[in-house]
Design a protein around this motif. Structure first.
Motif, short mmCIF file in Angstrom:
data_model
loop_
_atom_site.label_atom_id
_atom_site.label_comp_id
_atom_site.label_asym_id
_atom_site.label_seq_id
_atom_site.Cartn_x
_atom_site.Cartn_y
_atom_site.Cartn_z
N ARG A 26 0.82 -1.21 0.00
CA ARG A 26 0.00 0.00 0.00
C ARG A 26 0.85 1.26 0.00
NH1 ARG A 26 -5.13 -1.70 0.81
NH2 ARG A 26 -5.38 -3.74 1.78
N ALA A 27 2.10 1.15 0.42
CA ALA A 27 2.97 2.33 0.46
C ALA A 27 3.82 2.47 -0.80
CB ALA A 27 3.89 2.24 1.69
N TYR A 28 3.81 1.48 -1.67
CA TYR A 28 4.70 1.48 -2.82
C TYR A 28 4.56 2.70 -3.74
CZ TYR A 28 7.40 -2.82 -2.71
OH TYR A 28 8.33 -3.76 -2.42
N PRO A 29 3.35 3.14 -4.10
CA PRO A 29 3.25 4.23 -5.07
C PRO A 29 3.95 5.50 -4.65
CG PRO A 29 1.14 3.14 -4.82
CD PRO A 29 2.03 2.61 -3.73
N ALA A 30 4.12 5.72 -3.35
CA ALA A 30 4.74 6.97 -2.88
C ALA A 30 6.21 7.08 -3.25
CB ALA A 30 4.57 7.10 -1.36
N THR A 31 6.95 5.97 -3.20
CA THR A 31 8.40 6.06 -3.40
C THR A 31 8.98 5.03 -4.35
OG1 THR A 31 8.88 4.60 -1.52
CG2 THR A 31 8.69 6.96 -1.06
N ARG A 32 8.24 3.97 -4.69
CA ARG A 32 8.80 2.91 -5.50
C ARG A 32 8.45 3.12 -6.96
NH1 ARG A 32 10.83 -1.23 -2.39
NH2 ARG A 32 11.97 -1.64 -4.31
N ARG A 33 9.47 3.42 -7.73
CA ARG A 33 9.27 3.66 -9.15
C ARG A 33 10.52 3.23 -9.92
NH1 ARG A 33 9.62 8.55 -6.38
NH2 ARG A 33 7.35 8.58 -6.28
N THR A 34 10.46 3.25 -11.22
CA THR A 34 11.56 2.79 -12.06
C THR A 34 12.71 3.81 -12.05
OG1 THR A 34 10.05 1.59 -13.50
CG2 THR A 34 12.22 2.11 -14.39
N ASP A 35 13.91 3.34 -11.70
CA ASP A 35 15.09 4.17 -11.88
C ASP A 35 15.66 3.87 -13.26
OD1 ASP A 35 17.40 5.83 -10.36
OD2 ASP A 35 18.28 4.38 -11.76
N PRO A 36 15.84 4.88 -14.12
CA PRO A 36 16.22 4.61 -15.51
C PRO A 36 17.58 3.94 -15.65
CG PRO A 36 16.32 6.97 -15.01
CD PRO A 36 15.62 6.31 -13.87
N ARG A 37 18.51 4.18 -14.73
CA ARG A 37 19.84 3.57 -14.85
C ARG A 37 19.81 2.09 -14.49
NH1 ARG A 37 21.22 8.66 -11.34
NH2 ARG A 37 19.14 7.96 -10.73
N ILE A 38 19.06 1.74 -13.46
CA ILE A 38 18.89 0.33 -13.12
C ILE A 38 18.07 -0.36 -14.20
CG2 ILE A 38 17.92 -1.28 -11.45
CD1 ILE A 38 18.58 0.74 -9.26
N ALA A 39 17.04 0.33 -14.69
CA ALA A 39 16.21 -0.24 -15.75
C ALA A 39 17.04 -0.56 -16.99
CB ALA A 39 15.09 0.73 -16.12
N ALA A 40 17.98 0.32 -17.34
CA ALA A 40 18.80 0.09 -18.52
C ALA A 40 19.59 -1.21 -18.40
CB ALA A 40 19.75 1.27 -18.74
N ARG A 41 20.08 -1.49 -17.20
CA ARG A 41 20.83 -2.74 -16.98
C ARG A 41 19.91 -3.95 -17.16
NH1 ARG A 41 25.30 -2.66 -13.73
NH2 ARG A 41 25.39 -4.88 -14.28
N ILE A 42 18.71 -3.87 -16.61
CA ILE A 42 17.78 -4.99 -16.68
C ILE A 42 17.33 -5.22 -18.12
CG2 ILE A 42 15.49 -5.80 -15.97
CD1 ILE A 42 15.96 -4.20 -13.34
N TRP A 43 16.94 -4.15 -18.79
CA TRP A 43 16.43 -4.28 -20.15
C TRP A 43 17.52 -4.72 -21.11
CZ3 TRP A 43 13.54 1.06 -19.81
CH2 TRP A 43 12.47 0.92 -18.92
N ASP A 44 18.74 -4.27 -20.90
CA ASP A 44 19.85 -4.73 -21.73
C ASP A 44 20.07 -6.23 -21.55
OD1 ASP A 44 22.23 -4.15 -23.49
OD2 ASP A 44 23.28 -4.91 -21.73
N ALA A 45 19.93 -6.70 -20.30
CA ALA A 45 20.12 -8.13 -20.02
C ALA A 45 19.02 -8.99 -20.66
CB ALA A 45 20.15 -8.37 -18.51
N LEU A 46 17.86 -8.40 -20.92
CA LEU A 46 16.79 -9.14 -21.58
C LEU A 46 17.13 -9.47 -23.03
CD1 LEU A 46 13.62 -7.28 -20.22
CD2 LEU A 46 14.42 -9.55 -19.55
N GLY A 47 18.12 -8.78 -23.57
CA GLY A 47 18.54 -9.04 -24.93
C GLY A 47 17.45 -8.76 -25.94
N ASP A 48 17.28 -9.67 -26.90
CA ASP A 48 16.30 -9.46 -27.95
C ASP A 48 14.95 -10.12 -27.65
OD1 ASP A 48 16.98 -12.10 -28.16
OD2 ASP A 48 17.58 -12.03 -30.27
#
Length: 380
Positions: free
Chosen positions: A144-166
């Motif tokens: 219930r508290a997640y929307p206040a502070t938990r969101r996508t950090d673009p730098r961490i996201a870049a690592r994850i999405w790059d690891a997903l490959g194609d």
């Protein structure tokens, strides 16, 4: 807000002292709110004294209500200055926040009662069973508290999405409210918590109610499966990882390394204020074991100093954030260590920030842009 209006003797107005007494805060607090522009008395008496109008008092009521719910001053300012809300909208928002806090407390009480009942029957509750017992309720509580502070950090996201490959089809396991789901791929989410599922934004990927250990999909159904900061919530992490390996050709997992030498001391918060963190991870699988379960390599993921995702390590260079209740509520660790440990840690950190001890002890952090605090990306 209008300022400087001269009020006559017949107008209804209150001095700073009157207001402080009526709302239960100090005159110093009201002066501070005035100095930072949060609540400024909008009128003056004929003698030049600043006084509060009925409108000022309404704004002050909203400010104090948000503060008592744990919001920081900057966030309170954003909330009360939101042009899309009026007094009724604020009251509805406050009512919803209070209901969420009540529901969170009820969920934790129910989980604790369940464990107390088991112990009263003489049942030996193992760490694994305790995690299973508290797991869903704990996740609902912090969710219930997640929307206040938990969101996508673009730098961490870049690592994850790059690891997903194609990969074009992606399964997001323990998806929560949808952070880090790539928008340019066909994503299916899996989330056991109804609270989390209800908070997924409009347009988010379709979400299936299921647990990581029992994924309702055929072998090799997806190009890739991802799991972000969720493995520690699973009843059986190894089983969940193997399920991900079963249903997908590629697996990407952001998790935590709790076995390298000195890991308990790498983060000042757990080293100096919350040593219980180490005890909570005593039963967590070692990183090499998790990697072996899916044939993965492990890569460090440094946490940026201004990390946008309010995960536990996010505020390593912004320590005052850990004093804010709403920030802590979106981190499962604080619920798991218990209220007494949390109060002690927050009190000590607050004292050290006020005296400068924290800054002196951690002065080497001031110029770092990112820190390795144990986050690891498993890629298989």
């Amino acid at each position: 807000m209008a300022s400087g209006r001269i009020v006559g003797a017949v107008d209804e107005h209150l001095t700073v002292g009157n207001v402080a007494e009526s709302v239960g805060v100090s005159v110093r607090t009201l002066h501070h709110y005035d100095e930072i522009g949060l609540v400024r008395p909008s009128a003056r008496t004929a003698a030049g004294y600043r006084v509060y109008s009925a409108g000022d008092m309404e704004r002050l009521r909203e400010v104090l209500a948000y503060r008592r719910l744990g919001f920081g001053l900057r966030e309170v300012a954003d909330l009360v200055d939101d042009p899309s809300t009026d007094t009724v909208a604020h009251l509805r928002r406050l009512r919803d926040l209070l209901r969420e806090r009540r529901d969170r407390a009820d969920a934790m009480v129910a989980a604790i009662d369940r464990e107390l009942e088991a112990r009263a029957r003489g049942v030996d509750v193992t760490p694994e069973e305790r995690r299973e017992m508290l797991g869903a309720r704990l996740y609902d509580a912090i969710g219930r508290a997640y929307p206040a502070t938990r969101r996508t950090d673009p730098r961490i996201a870049a690592r994850i999405w790059d690891a997903l490959g194609d990969a074009r089809t992606v399964l997001n396991v323990g998806a929560g409210t949808g952070s880090y789901e790539p928008r340019d791929r066909d994503v299916t989410a899996v989330e056991p918590s109804a609270v989390m599922r209800a908070q997924r934004p409009a347009g988010a990927a379709r979400c299936v109610a299921a647990a990581a250990e029992r994924l309702p999909f055929a072998d090799r159904s997806f190009d890739a499966a991802m799991a972000v900061s969720t493995v520690h919530h699973w009843g059986d992490p190894i089983a969940g990882l193997r399920e991900m390996r079963r249903v997908a050709r590629r697996v990407v997992v952001l998790t935590f390394d709790a076995c390298e030498p000195g890991w308990r001391d790498r983060f000042w918060l757990t080293r100096d204020y919350l040593p219980e963190f180490g005890d909570l991870l005593a039963g967590f699988p070692p990183l090499p074991g998790m990697a072996d379960a899916i044939g993965a390599r492990a890569e460090p993921v440094p946490v940026p100093w201004d990390c946008a995702d309010g995960l536990f390590e996010a505020y390593w260079r912004r320590p005052a954030a850990y004093l804010e209740d709403h920030v802590r509520r979106a981190m499962s660790i604080w619920t798991r260590v218990g209220a007494q440990s949390e109060r002690r840690a927050v009190r000590r950190l607050g004292d050290d920030l006020a005296t400068g001890r924290w800054a002196e002890r951690n002065r080497e952090l001031a110029h770092l842009d990112a820190a390795d605090l144990g986050l690891r990306l498993l890629v298989a």
